[in-house]
Design a protein around this motif. Structure first.
Motif, mmCIF file in Angstrom:
data_model
loop_
_atom_site.group_PDB
_atom_site.id
_atom_site.type_symbol
_atom_site.label_atom_id
_atom_site.label_comp_id
_atom_site.label_asym_id
_atom_site.label_seq_id
_atom_site.Cartn_x
_atom_site.Cartn_y
_atom_site.Cartn_z
ATOM 1 N N ALA A 27 0.922 -0.911 0.010
ATOM 2 C CA ALA A 27 0.047 -0.034 -0.010
ATOM 3 C C ALA A 27 0.967 1.154 -0.114
ATOM 4 C CB ALA A 27 -0.961 -0.133 0.707
ATOM 5 N N LEU A 28 2.265 1.239 0.813
ATOM 6 C CA LEU A 28 3.049 2.199 0.883
ATOM 7 C C LEU A 28 3.524 2.708 -0.238
ATOM 8 C CD1 LEU A 28 3.708 4.497 3.150
ATOM 9 C CD2 LEU A 28 5.628 2.657 3.207
ATOM 10 N N ARG A 29 3.678 1.425 -1.102
ATOM 11 C CA ARG A 29 4.075 2.354 -2.716
ATOM 12 C C ARG A 29 3.516 2.503 -3.910
ATOM 13 N NH1 ARG A 29 5.752 -3.522 -5.288
ATOM 14 N NH2 ARG A 29 6.159 -2.442 -6.745
ATOM 15 N N LEU A 30 1.965 2.817 -3.577
ATOM 16 C CA LEU A 30 1.127 3.189 -4.322
ATOM 17 C C LEU A 30 0.817 4.394 -3.390
ATOM 18 C CD1 LEU A 30 -1.658 0.115 -4.727
ATOM 19 C CD2 LEU A 30 0.529 1.402 -5.899
ATOM 20 N N ASP A 31 1.421 4.919 -2.497
ATOM 21 C CA ASP A 31 1.735 6.653 -2.037
ATOM 22 C C ASP A 31 2.530 7.461 -2.654
ATOM 23 O OD1 ASP A 31 0.228 8.160 -0.370
ATOM 24 O OD2 ASP A 31 2.026 8.516 0.871
ATOM 25 N N ALA A 32 1.534 8.435 -4.062
ATOM 26 C CA ALA A 32 2.826 9.393 -4.655
ATOM 27 C C ALA A 32 4.025 9.361 -3.866
ATOM 28 C CB ALA A 32 2.123 9.855 -5.750
ATOM 29 N N ALA A 33 3.518 10.834 -2.337
ATOM 30 C CA ALA A 33 4.038 10.979 -1.744
ATOM 31 C C ALA A 33 4.917 10.715 -0.769
ATOM 32 C CB ALA A 33 3.060 11.448 -0.355
ATOM 33 N N ALA A 34 4.671 9.261 -0.221
ATOM 34 C CA ALA A 34 5.793 8.471 0.013
ATOM 35 C C ALA A 34 7.362 8.363 -0.736
ATOM 36 C CB ALA A 34 5.314 7.419 0.345
ATOM 37 N N VAL A 35 6.317 7.497 -2.449
ATOM 38 C CA VAL A 35 7.491 7.792 -3.170
ATOM 39 C C VAL A 35 8.481 8.852 -2.865
ATOM 40 C CG1 VAL A 35 7.657 6.775 -5.376
ATOM 41 C CG2 VAL A 35 6.154 5.771 -3.388
ATOM 42 N N ILE A 91 9.441 0.151 -1.418
ATOM 43 C CA ILE A 91 8.961 1.330 -2.597
ATOM 44 C C ILE A 91 10.059 2.072 -3.025
ATOM 45 C CG2 ILE A 91 9.408 2.422 0.447
ATOM 46 C CD1 ILE A 91 7.300 4.165 -0.465
ATOM 47 N N LEU A 92 11.239 1.119 -2.619
ATOM 48 C CA LEU A 92 12.903 2.122 -3.132
ATOM 49 C C LEU A 92 12.280 1.638 -4.744
ATOM 50 C CD1 LEU A 92 14.991 0.312 -0.747
ATOM 51 C CD2 LEU A 92 14.022 3.001 -0.384
ATOM 52 N N THR A 93 11.611 0.213 -4.860
ATOM 53 C CA THR A 93 11.717 -0.002 -6.491
ATOM 54 C C THR A 93 11.113 0.844 -7.300
ATOM 55 O OG1 THR A 93 10.080 -1.053 -6.236
ATOM 56 C CG2 THR A 93 12.216 -2.482 -6.245
ATOM 57 N N ASP A 94 9.787 1.299 -6.860
ATOM 58 C CA ASP A 94 8.870 2.832 -6.846
ATOM 59 C C ASP A 94 10.163 3.765 -6.879
ATOM 60 O OD1 ASP A 94 6.370 1.090 -7.526
ATOM 61 O OD2 ASP A 94 7.252 0.272 -5.693
ATOM 62 N N LEU A 141 11.325 -10.645 -2.566
ATOM 63 C CA LEU A 141 11.187 -9.267 -2.800
ATOM 64 C C LEU A 141 12.917 -9.842 -4.069
ATOM 65 C CD1 LEU A 141 9.554 -8.208 -1.229
ATOM 66 C CD2 LEU A 141 10.359 -6.413 -0.894
ATOM 67 N N ARG A 142 13.551 -10.159 -3.857
ATOM 68 C CA ARG A 142 14.594 -10.762 -4.492
ATOM 69 C C ARG A 142 14.344 -10.380 -5.804
ATOM 70 N NH1 ARG A 142 19.259 -15.300 -4.421
ATOM 71 N NH2 ARG A 142 20.646 -14.216 -5.926
ATOM 72 N N THR A 143 13.828 -10.908 -6.976
ATOM 73 C CA THR A 143 13.492 -10.842 -8.066
ATOM 74 C C THR A 143 12.981 -9.135 -7.980
ATOM 75 O OG1 THR A 143 13.555 -12.689 -8.621
ATOM 76 C CG2 THR A 143 12.746 -11.420 -10.442
ATOM 77 N N ASP A 144 12.456 -8.425 -7.946
ATOM 78 C CA ASP A 144 12.091 -7.370 -7.464
ATOM 79 C C ASP A 144 13.373 -5.766 -7.350
ATOM 80 O OD1 ASP A 144 8.891 -7.753 -7.729
ATOM 81 O OD2 ASP A 144 9.069 -8.053 -6.087
ATOM 82 N N LEU A 145 13.672 -6.200 -6.254
ATOM 83 C CA LEU A 145 15.218 -5.168 -6.378
ATOM 84 C C LEU A 145 16.189 -5.368 -7.694
ATOM 85 C CD1 LEU A 145 14.852 -5.992 -2.145
ATOM 86 C CD2 LEU A 145 13.579 -3.646 -3.873
ATOM 87 N N VAL A 146 16.452 -7.376 -7.277
ATOM 88 C CA VAL A 146 17.061 -7.176 -9.022
ATOM 89 C C VAL A 146 17.089 -6.728 -9.946
ATOM 90 C CG1 VAL A 146 18.971 -9.259 -10.219
ATOM 91 C CG2 VAL A 146 18.610 -9.183 -7.877
ATOM 92 N N ASN A 147 15.771 -6.397 -10.793
ATOM 93 C CA ASN A 147 15.409 -6.147 -11.791
ATOM 94 C C ASN A 147 15.570 -4.612 -12.133
ATOM 95 O OD1 ASN A 147 14.836 -8.200 -12.398
ATOM 96 N ND2 ASN A 147 12.789 -8.779 -12.127
#
Length: 184
Positions: free
Chosen positions: A85-93, A115-118, A133-139
């Protein structure tokens, strides 16, 4: 946690929503507070939040009300639904991106790394997370390691990122976060 108040005069913002992993918010929050930091809990709606195990945490601000220039560091707890949910908050990103690019440190544990990916701040970084989350972070450009609490200095003025995998790593994570936040 620390007899020394090495974070006195520093402000640490905790970004979270409902469904956070209780100990991953409360333990690092208490560690930086015990080290002297002023802690601000910011949520997307500016309202109190509840962890997945029932811990209630009052909010001090909404994510849209926090400016990166007013904080010295960010803590990002895990919890799958919280992190998603947090990564969908534009202000947080935006806040996370602005903090990292301003050269300020971030402490992130478990699923909090999403959120670091976003925020697009992972290229050339080494960090850990919950294994799924490994694949997401590597990508997103990171090198993923299976370690307790790796600390990655930022390239070209970007902020340090301290990361961790699960609540089992909290003692090492808390110590590394306090040290990194004090060094910034």
């Amino acid at each position: 946690m620390s007899d020394q108040k090495v974070l006195t005069g520093r402000t640490v913002v905790v970004l979270a929503t409902d469904g956070f992993e209780d100990s991953e918010l409360t333990s690092p929050r208490d560690a930086v507070s015990d080290a002297g930091a002023a802690v601000v809990v910011a949520t997307p709606g500016g309202s109190a939040i509840t962890g997945k195990n029932g811990t209630e945490v009052p909010a001090d601000a909404g994510t849209a009300d926090v400016d990166a220039s007013t904080v010295d560091a960010v803590l990002l707890p895990g919890g799958t639904s919280n992190a998603d949910a947090l990564r969908l908050d534009a202000a947080a990103v935006s806040l996370v991106r602005d903090v990292v690019t301003a050269g300020k440190p971030v402490g992130v544990i478990c699923h909090g790394a999403w959120i670091l990916t976003d925020a697009d701040v992972l290229r050339g970084r080494t960090l850990t997370s919950f294994p799924s989350l490994r694949t997401d972070l590597v990508n997103a450009g990171a090198t993923w390691v299976d370690e307790e609490a790796p600390t990655c200095e930022g390239p070209a003025g970007a902020g340090t990122i301290v990361s961790s995998r699960t609540p089992d790593d909290l003692p090492a994570f808390n110590a590394a976060v306090v040290a990194a936040f004090a060094a910034s």
